[in-house]
Design a protein around this motif. Structure first.
Motif, PDB file in Angstrom:
ATOM      1  N   HIS A 344       0.998  -1.054   0.322  1.00  0.00           N
ATOM      2  CA  HIS A 344       0.343  -0.085   0.161  1.00  0.00           C
ATOM      3  C   HIS A 344       1.038   1.268   0.199  1.00  0.00           C
ATOM      4  O   HIS A 344       1.696   1.336   0.796  1.00  0.00           O
ATOM      5  CB  HIS A 344      -0.223   0.143   1.061  1.00  0.00           C
ATOM      6  N   ASP A 345       0.395   2.178  -0.527  1.00  0.00           N
ATOM      7  CA  ASP A 345       0.811   3.565  -0.264  1.00  0.00           C
ATOM      8  C   ASP A 345       1.687   4.022   1.254  1.00  0.00           C
ATOM      9  O   ASP A 345       1.982   4.507   1.122  1.00  0.00           O
ATOM     10  CB  ASP A 345       0.451   5.046  -1.114  1.00  0.00           C
ATOM     11  N   ALA A 346       0.496   3.581   1.987  1.00  0.00           N
ATOM     12  CA  ALA A 346       0.527   4.094   3.256  1.00  0.00           C
ATOM     13  C   ALA A 346       1.755   3.319   3.796  1.00  0.00           C
ATOM     14  O   ALA A 346       3.022   3.751   4.448  1.00  0.00           O
ATOM     15  CB  ALA A 346      -0.387   3.273   3.729  1.00  0.00           C
ATOM     16  N   GLY A 347       2.651   2.047   3.257  1.00  0.00           N
ATOM     17  CA  GLY A 347       3.526   1.200   3.722  1.00  0.00           C
ATOM     18  C   GLY A 347       4.706   2.441   3.217  1.00  0.00           C
ATOM     19  O   GLY A 347       5.439   2.008   3.623  1.00  0.00           O
ATOM     20  N   ILE A 348       4.576   2.359   1.878  1.00  0.00           N
ATOM     21  CA  ILE A 348       6.095   3.431   1.545  1.00  0.00           C
ATOM     22  C   ILE A 348       6.171   4.822   2.640  1.00  0.00           C
ATOM     23  O   ILE A 348       7.354   5.149   2.250  1.00  0.00           O
ATOM     24  CB  ILE A 348       5.449   3.711  -0.471  1.00  0.00           C
ATOM     25  N   LEU A 349       5.345   5.822   2.637  1.00  0.00           N
ATOM     26  CA  LEU A 349       4.875   6.411   2.983  1.00  0.00           C
ATOM     27  C   LEU A 349       5.348   6.582   4.543  1.00  0.00           C
ATOM     28  O   LEU A 349       5.544   7.359   4.995  1.00  0.00           O
ATOM     29  CB  LEU A 349       3.776   7.624   3.081  1.00  0.00           C
ATOM     30  N   SER A 350       5.443   5.911   4.639  1.00  0.00           N
ATOM     31  CA  SER A 350       5.411   5.570   5.836  1.00  0.00           C
ATOM     32  C   SER A 350       6.675   4.881   6.916  1.00  0.00           C
ATOM     33  O   SER A 350       7.687   5.712   8.148  1.00  0.00           O
ATOM     34  CB  SER A 350       5.381   3.987   7.258  1.00  0.00           C
ATOM     35  N   ALA A 351       7.662   5.081   5.971  1.00  0.00           N
ATOM     36  CA  ALA A 351       9.238   5.374   5.910  1.00  0.00           C
ATOM     37  C   ALA A 351       9.868   7.060   6.212  1.00  0.00           C
ATOM     38  O   ALA A 351      10.635   7.171   6.965  1.00  0.00           O
ATOM     39  CB  ALA A 351      10.224   4.876   4.334  1.00  0.00           C
ATOM     40  N   SER A 352       8.807   7.660   5.587  1.00  0.00           N
ATOM     41  CA  SER A 352       8.556   9.600   5.812  1.00  0.00           C
ATOM     42  C   SER A 352       8.217   9.941   6.573  1.00  0.00           C
ATOM     43  O   SER A 352       8.682  11.039   7.277  1.00  0.00           O
ATOM     44  CB  SER A 352       8.688  10.202   4.082  1.00  0.00           C
ATOM     45  N   ILE A 353       7.034   8.998   7.146  1.00  0.00           N
ATOM     46  CA  ILE A 353       5.608  10.537   8.191  1.00  0.00           C
ATOM     47  C   ILE A 353       4.703   9.336   8.734  1.00  0.00           C
ATOM     48  O   ILE A 353       5.058   8.290   8.300  1.00  0.00           O
ATOM     49  CB  ILE A 353       4.520  11.128   7.062  1.00  0.00           C
ATOM     50  N   PRO A 354       4.555   9.567   9.796  1.00  0.00           N
ATOM     51  CA  PRO A 354       3.829   8.427  10.669  1.00  0.00           C
ATOM     52  C   PRO A 354       2.209   8.515   9.459  1.00  0.00           C
ATOM     53  O   PRO A 354       1.517   9.142   9.203  1.00  0.00           O
ATOM     54  CB  PRO A 354       2.883   9.833  11.640  1.00  0.00           C
ATOM     55  N   THR A 355       2.001   6.752   9.934  1.00  0.00           N
ATOM     56  CA  THR A 355       1.337   6.749   8.476  1.00  0.00           C
ATOM     57  C   THR A 355       0.279   5.628   9.476  1.00  0.00           C
ATOM     58  O   THR A 355       0.904   4.438  10.395  1.00  0.00           O
ATOM     59  CB  THR A 355       1.607   6.094   7.155  1.00  0.00           C
TER      60      THR A 355
END
Ligand code: HGY
Ligand code: MN
Ligand code: MN
Length: 396
Positions: A344-355
């Motif tokens: 999921h995109d939330a997984g990708i973004l979790s490296a940069s921001i709280p998701t």
């Protein structure tokens, strides 16, 4: 909203969806998103990577609460994977306005581009570019089955491919990203809950196996004289199943291309794509290296040249406990925690921001198929849960 989206990119015979990045069906979904944003008086924009944003409040104020998902699909996909999250985001905002909620933080709804990677082979292109996990140079190398490059496709769809790349300024404005998604398994059906919270995403990747042999006549070439890459491919598919079973993982060859693809010709090339996933990276490595080793042994035996290219890899994602626990409390501690093998995109973004992620029950667990389904009551429960979460995070 659901009725508006239902016919877009749908195959009337199978009822499956083909909403591939930067095609006409994708453009129709994007137009719909913009109309939904404007109808609610939200500030609409696309970012440099073609992701769509609809803002309530000042985008530049910072610490925004963002929700959304994707509108593209796999080949012959279902109606829910992606669109349920986007539709639920708009519906949750409507619910918050109905409640008279007063926002203390900016809120944005997003549609991340090319989540499935159905056209260019790499999943989550929009979020990977934004998070700096895919470089502009790498994105420029991506090509679809007709040889059209990603920048050419973006340009044809009216976007500026020269602008793509990492977007840390945009991410710095986001305090939390919450993605609602249809569950792609039956965990919630088994627990008896309409809504769950994601704990982790399995590490996963895609590998391309090129088996090269020798084209020849299917009627006149003696079996002993053949260099048939289809045989090696077939044996590799069976090895993938075996290795995955041994490790408690999953491995799938779901896409194949054959040259010259003639019914009366021994193939010269069989290209198969392996999707492999496991609970941890060591297990995933054991599975994929086991499959490659078996493939090489078969290839040697049949005089086949084999090349294996890892086209993408997504490490394990453990969603941050602070946001996850806050959401669990906002939902009254009732929603179960579940892991998933889907990316999921939330997984990708979790490296940069709280998701964080919410899952909505899927009674059959079927996904990436026209049979994918969630009951209307459960979808409504998902919208109300998302509204509770957004209210708790973003409102006074
Ligand atoms: O393939 C996946 O896990 C996803 O649905 N993009
Ligand atoms: Mn999907
Ligand atoms: Mn999805």
């Amino acid at each position: 909203m659901w009725a508006d989206l239902a016919p877009v990119g749908r195959n009337p015979d199978t009822k499956g969806y083909r909403r591939f990045a930067w095609t006409g069906a994708d453009a129709d979904c994007r137009t719909w998103f913009q109309e939904q944003a404007e109808a609610r008086g939200l500030t609409y924009e696309t970012d440099r990577n073609g992701n769509q944003w609809a803002w309530l409040g000042d985008p530049a104020a910072g610490d925004a609460v963002v929700t959304g998902s994707h509108l593209d699909s796999v080949p012959e996909g279902g109606a829910f994977d992606g669109p349920l999250g986007v539709v639920s985001s708009f519906a949750a905002l409507d619910e918050l306005r109905r409640r008279g909620a007063e926002f203390a933080r900016p809120l944005a709804i997003t549609n991340f581009g090319d989540e499935e990677g159905a056209r260019f082979g790499l999943a989550c292109v929009g979020s990977r570019l934004t998070a700096g996990q895919l470089t502009k140079a790498q994105a420029y190398e991506l090509r679809d089955a007709d040889g059209i490059s990603l920048p050419q496709a973006m340009e044809a769809a009216g976007y500026d491919p020269a602008a793509i790349g990492p977007d840390p300024e945009r991410l710095a404005r986001v305090g939390a990203f919450v993605e609602l998604h249809v569950e792609q398994g039956r965990a919630l059906d088994l627990t008896g809950d309409a809504v769950g919270i994601a704990s982790a995403i399995w590490p996963h990747g895609r590998w391309r196996f090129d088996f090269r042999g020798e084209a020849n006549h299917a009627g006149t070439t003696r079996l002993a004289d053949r260099r048939d890459p289809m045989l090696t491919y077939a044996e590799t598919v069976l090895a993938a199943r075996r290795e995955a079973e041994l490790a408690g993982a999953v491995a799938t060859f779901g896409k194949i291309s054959v040259e010259p693809n003639g019914v009366n010709a021994i193939p010269s090339l069989v290209r198969g794509w392996l999707d492999s996933r496991a609970a941890d990276e060591t297990t995933l490595d054991t599975v994929t290296s086991g499959i490659e080793k078996a493939a090489r042994a078969y290839a040697d035996r049949h005089g086949i040249d084999l090349t294996v290219v890892r086209e993408s890899f997504t490490p394990v994602v453990e969603f941050g406990h602070a946001l996850r626990d806050e959401i669990a409390a906002l939902l009254g501690g009732r929603a179960p925690l579940l892991g998933t093998g889907a990316g999921h995109d939330a997984g990708i973004l979790s490296a940069s921001i709280p998701t964080a992620m919410l899952f909505v029950r899927n009674p059959t667990g079927v996904s990436h198929s026209p049979a994918e389904y969630a009951a209307e009551d459960d979808c409504v429960a998902g919208v109300l849960a998302l509204a509770d979460v957004l209210e708790g995070l973003a409102c006074r």
